[in-house]
Scaffold this active site. Structure first.
Site, PDB file in Angstrom:
ATOM      1  N   HIS A   1       5.255  20.324  17.915  1.00 36.88           N
ATOM      2  CA  HIS A   1       5.666  19.712  19.177  1.00 36.88           C
ATOM      3  C   HIS A   1       7.060  20.197  19.578  1.00 36.88           C
ATOM      4  CE1 HIS A   1       6.251  16.329  22.073  1.00 36.88           C
ATOM      5  NE2 HIS A   1       7.497  16.422  21.666  1.00 36.88           N
ATOM      6  N   GLU A   2       7.981  20.239  18.627  1.00 36.64           N
ATOM      7  CA  GLU A   2       9.351  20.666  18.939  1.00 36.64           C
ATOM      8  C   GLU A   2       9.411  22.155  19.249  1.00 36.64           C
ATOM      9  OE1 GLU A   2      11.399  18.429  19.536  1.00 36.64           O
ATOM     10  OE2 GLU A   2      10.240  16.796  18.654  1.00 36.64           O
TER      11      GLU A   2
ATOM     12  N   HIS B   1       8.316  22.738  22.840  1.00 39.35           N
ATOM     13  CA  HIS B   1       9.360  22.518  23.853  1.00 39.35           C
ATOM     14  C   HIS B   1      10.171  23.794  24.072  1.00 39.35           C
ATOM     15  CE1 HIS B   1       9.095  18.359  24.972  1.00 39.35           C
ATOM     16  NE2 HIS B   1       9.249  17.902  23.741  1.00 39.35           N
TER      17      HIS B   1
ATOM     18  N   GLU C   1       6.552  16.297  27.740  1.00 41.85           N
ATOM     19  CA  GLU C   1       6.202  15.746  26.436  1.00 41.85           C
ATOM     20  C   GLU C   1       4.714  15.922  26.137  1.00 41.85           C
ATOM     21  OE1 GLU C   1       8.032  14.553  24.009  1.00 41.85           O
ATOM     22  OE2 GLU C   1       9.866  14.933  25.108  1.00 41.85           O
TER      23      GLU C   1
END
Length: 246
Positions: free
Chosen positions: A122-123, A126, A177
């Site tokens: 997920h990070e 980004h 997100e």
């Protein structure tokens, strides 16, 4: 995977082009080095022989070969990962590929390897989707829009203008997100981690949340909304995982 049409790398307005990728990545590296310096002074950085650090490095190393699928620049980034001793339940990846994970996320949530891959994926998402670059471009547009509306409508509408623009920014944040969730799941699946672990990850996160901030006024999707979107896209990523592990 794309969570929303017009969001992320395919955004029709190409908002990110208002800001140089090189500048954002340079800023990310500078912030990372400054932060790392402070953490070293406080002796809060895990040593290379720490089992927790080795685990994060192993899992991150499995994900990174697939990052370039979402951003050609990622293949040239000087990726780094460090683990910081802290009760903070969080992790982040700065533009340019600098990753920090806090031990609090493991201590509080007892993450499995699959859940850890979903979190780090997920990070990384980004960063490769250049959400920070988009946010900076939107900030510049917002500042320009506020000045233009103030000139047209007068100073007495300042508060109304700020509220309207801020709510728009919050919506974009929620979209970022969700997109990071889905791309992170694909990174994890291609690396041989079960993408269904994203569901248990966010269930654990949701259980830790305090208060009930309405989703409409939040910078993040609600836990329930997030999990529902993840479940809707599992059919796209589970086969990638099964192909790796079969």
């Amino acid at each position: 995977i794309r969570a929303n049409e017009g969001v992320g790398l395919d955004a029709p307005l190409k908002l990110r082009n208002l800001v140089s990728a090189e500048d954002i990545e340079s800023q990310g590296d500078a912030q990372y080095q400054e932060y790392l310096s402070e953490i070293l002074k406080k002796n809060r950085l895990l040593r290379a022989d720490d089992a927790r650090f080795k685990r994060v490095v192993r899992i991150t190393g499995g994900l990174l070969p697939f990052a370039q699928r979402f951003n050609d620049r990622a293949g040239n980034w000087a990726w780094e990962v460090n683990v910081v001793k802290s009760n903070v339940i969080n992790a982040f990846c700065l533009p340019g590929g600098k990753i920090i994970v806090f031990t609090g996320i493991f201590d509080a949530l007892k993450l499995t390897d699959d859940e850890t891959a979903a979190m780090i994926g997920h990070e990384i998402a980004h960063a490769v989707l250049e959400h920070a670059r988009e946010r900076e471009a939107k900030r510049r547009l917002r500042d320009f829009g506020e000045r233009a509306l103030r000139n047209i409508l007068g100073e007495d509408v300042d508060r109304l203008v700020r509220v309207g623009v801020n709510l728009m920014a919050l919506k974009f944040s929620r979209n970022d997100e969700i997109e990071a969730d889905l791309v992170g799941m694909e990174l994890a699946a291609r690396a041989g981690f079960d993408p269904r672990a994203a569901i248990t990850l966010w269930k654990k996160m949701t259980a830790r949340e305090k208060g009930n901030t309405p989703e409409f006024l939040s910078t993040h999707p609600s836990g329930e909304s997030r999990i529902e979107t993840i479940e809707e896209h599992l059919d796209e990523v589970v086969p990638l995982f099964e192909k790796v592990v079969e």
